[in-house]
Design a protein around this motif. Sequence first.
Motif, mmCIF file in Angstrom:
data_model
loop_
_atom_site.group_PDB
_atom_site.id
_atom_site.type_symbol
_atom_site.label_atom_id
_atom_site.label_comp_id
_atom_site.label_asym_id
_atom_site.label_seq_id
_atom_site.Cartn_x
_atom_site.Cartn_y
_atom_site.Cartn_z
ATOM 1 N N TRP A 124 0.850 -1.178 0.000
ATOM 2 C CA TRP A 124 0.000 0.000 0.000
ATOM 3 C C TRP A 124 0.894 1.239 0.000
ATOM 4 N N ASP A 125 0.338 2.358 -0.542
ATOM 5 C CA ASP A 125 1.129 3.576 -0.670
ATOM 6 C C ASP A 125 1.483 4.210 0.670
ATOM 7 N N ASP A 126 0.696 3.952 1.726
ATOM 8 C CA ASP A 126 1.007 4.554 3.023
ATOM 9 C C ASP A 126 1.933 3.679 3.866
ATOM 10 N N ALA A 127 2.484 2.626 3.289
ATOM 11 C CA ALA A 127 3.436 1.778 4.010
ATOM 12 C C ALA A 127 4.766 2.514 4.174
ATOM 13 N N PRO A 128 5.598 2.132 5.152
ATOM 14 C CA PRO A 128 6.920 2.750 5.288
ATOM 15 C C PRO A 128 7.720 2.625 3.994
ATOM 16 N N ASP A 129 8.547 3.636 3.694
ATOM 17 C CA ASP A 129 9.354 3.582 2.469
ATOM 18 C C ASP A 129 10.845 3.770 2.727
ATOM 19 N N MET A 130 11.249 3.954 3.992
ATOM 20 C CA MET A 130 12.667 3.999 4.354
ATOM 21 C C MET A 130 12.962 2.783 5.225
ATOM 22 N N HIS A 149 16.010 3.906 0.552
ATOM 23 C CA HIS A 149 14.668 4.416 0.278
ATOM 24 C C HIS A 149 14.051 3.561 -0.825
ATOM 25 N N LEU A 150 12.874 2.992 -0.558
ATOM 26 C CA LEU A 150 12.188 2.148 -1.532
ATOM 27 C C LEU A 150 10.814 2.741 -1.821
ATOM 28 N N PRO A 151 10.698 3.670 -2.768
ATOM 29 C CA PRO A 151 9.399 4.244 -3.092
ATOM 30 C C PRO A 151 8.596 3.301 -3.989
ATOM 31 N N GLY A 152 7.306 3.584 -4.141
ATOM 32 C CA GLY A 152 6.470 2.775 -5.020
ATOM 33 C C GLY A 152 6.133 1.425 -4.401
ATOM 34 N N THR A 153 5.410 0.618 -5.178
ATOM 35 C CA THR A 153 4.981 -0.695 -4.693
ATOM 36 C C THR A 153 5.612 -1.839 -5.481
ATOM 37 N N THR A 154 6.605 -1.543 -6.306
ATOM 38 C CA THR A 154 7.302 -2.594 -7.045
ATOM 39 C C THR A 154 8.319 -3.272 -6.127
ATOM 40 N N PRO A 155 8.354 -4.614 -6.081
ATOM 41 C CA PRO A 155 9.349 -5.293 -5.231
ATOM 42 C C PRO A 155 10.763 -4.834 -5.561
ATOM 43 N N ALA A 156 11.584 -4.647 -4.537
ATOM 44 C CA ALA A 156 12.949 -4.157 -4.706
ATOM 45 C C ALA A 156 13.861 -4.857 -3.713
ATOM 46 N N THR A 157 15.168 -4.718 -3.917
ATOM 47 C CA THR A 157 16.147 -5.399 -3.075
ATOM 48 C C THR A 157 17.068 -4.396 -2.392
ATOM 49 N N ALA A 296 23.429 4.127 2.252
ATOM 50 C CA ALA A 296 24.300 4.436 3.390
ATOM 51 C C ALA A 296 24.991 3.143 3.815
ATOM 52 N N VAL A 297 26.300 3.056 3.597
ATOM 53 C CA VAL A 297 27.069 1.832 3.859
ATOM 54 C C VAL A 297 27.952 2.062 5.089
ATOM 55 N N VAL A 298 27.948 1.085 5.983
ATOM 56 C CA VAL A 298 28.696 1.191 7.225
ATOM 57 C C VAL A 298 30.193 0.977 6.981
ATOM 58 N N ILE A 299 31.020 1.762 7.667
ATOM 59 C CA ILE A 299 32.472 1.585 7.658
ATOM 60 C C ILE A 299 32.877 1.071 9.034
ATOM 61 N N SER A 300 33.427 -0.152 9.085
ATOM 62 C CA SER A 300 33.824 -0.722 10.376
ATOM 63 C C SER A 300 35.161 -1.439 10.300
ATOM 64 N N SER A 301 35.895 -1.296 9.189
ATOM 65 C CA SER A 301 37.176 -1.980 9.048
ATOM 66 C C SER A 301 38.019 -1.260 8.001
ATOM 67 N N ASP A 302 39.297 -1.624 7.917
ATOM 68 C CA ASP A 302 40.172 -1.066 6.883
ATOM 69 C C ASP A 302 39.666 -1.417 5.488
ATOM 70 N N HIS A 303 39.170 -2.651 5.328
ATOM 71 C CA HIS A 303 38.657 -3.085 4.025
ATOM 72 C C HIS A 303 37.505 -2.192 3.567
ATOM 73 N N GLU A 304 36.554 -1.927 4.473
ATOM 74 C CA GLU A 304 35.413 -1.086 4.105
ATOM 75 C C GLU A 304 35.837 0.358 3.875
#
Length: 324
Positions: A124-130, A149-157, A296-304
């Motif tokens: 539904w359009d009033d569902a959470p989108d973040m 952020h996942l706007p719209g009602t199309t399945p996303a990953t 938004a990607v977390v940085i927690s190591s030298d690799h990241e």
Amino acid sequence: TAPRHLCLIARNTLPDGTTRASMVKKVVHEFDTDTIGMEVPLGEAGDHWLQFSVAECTEDGLVEIFHIPARHVKVTNPPMPRLAEQEAVVLCGVDVQGGRWPHLATSKVRNGTMRVIMALARTWDDAPDMFALVVRDLSMGRTAVVRKHLPGTTPATIGLDVPMTEPGRYLVEVSVAAIAAGGQLRTLFTLPPATVEVVAAPAPALVVPKAVTVEAVPRAMEEQLVEVVTPVKVTLNSSGVDSVIRRLSLGLRLRSDGTPVGGFQTVMASVSAAFKADLKPVAPTTLTYRDEDGDAVVISSDHELGIALQHRAGGPLLRMKLIQ
């Protein structure tokens, strides 16, 4: 006079015996043939019983005019897999290192990074989108988070690469949270913990020329570290405190592939010192950056941190966010 405020009511008995209902209203203005219709979602495979009725909408409630007896409907092609559903959000699937949750017996981390992907659908359009995908390593007490952020009602990953370098078996928990306007996380789904096995990557073969022994390899052939000064802009987001932005210059030592050596500790020490007056003394902090997809990607190591340095939005300045 004939009723003008009408409603069509659908009642559905699901294969497991539970019931649900849906209703649509319509005002009829003319004394002529008119229609009233609705779409009823049937996402569960199996035998359904559907019953429809038409009622007049009055101030005292619904007054049924007539109804159609229940009809049997067999559903054989549900639209999407559903692990769970909450607040008009469907969790369609979670994939961990190529294995579909919860069947992870064959999923092994071999390259030091565990990839987690989840599929969501808003109904539904009033569902959470973040949303936030949260991966917790219960064995080591550490957490990784990515927001999208996942706007719209199309399945996303939403995907997240979690550093997993130490060989062994780890208990991993995956949860999905909705992000409120103030940045707070409200958990929607938490899947039962599952075990993931981390396998040590095979060591590269050491090729030594016949004329040179291992002991005789000159020091010039050892890996050289490059010292660089990296400008960064860090934004502090803390609940109850206005955002604070500071520019810093960080001295880092990089390997030939761009991976920092001790860089993550250097960054956290410099950032903590710069925001010392603004940070809450006991609250945990998370350092993130925006990748090329806007996540938004977390940085927690030298690799990241090395990956973050390679994705600087096309400029020399690295933009990071410190969340508390």
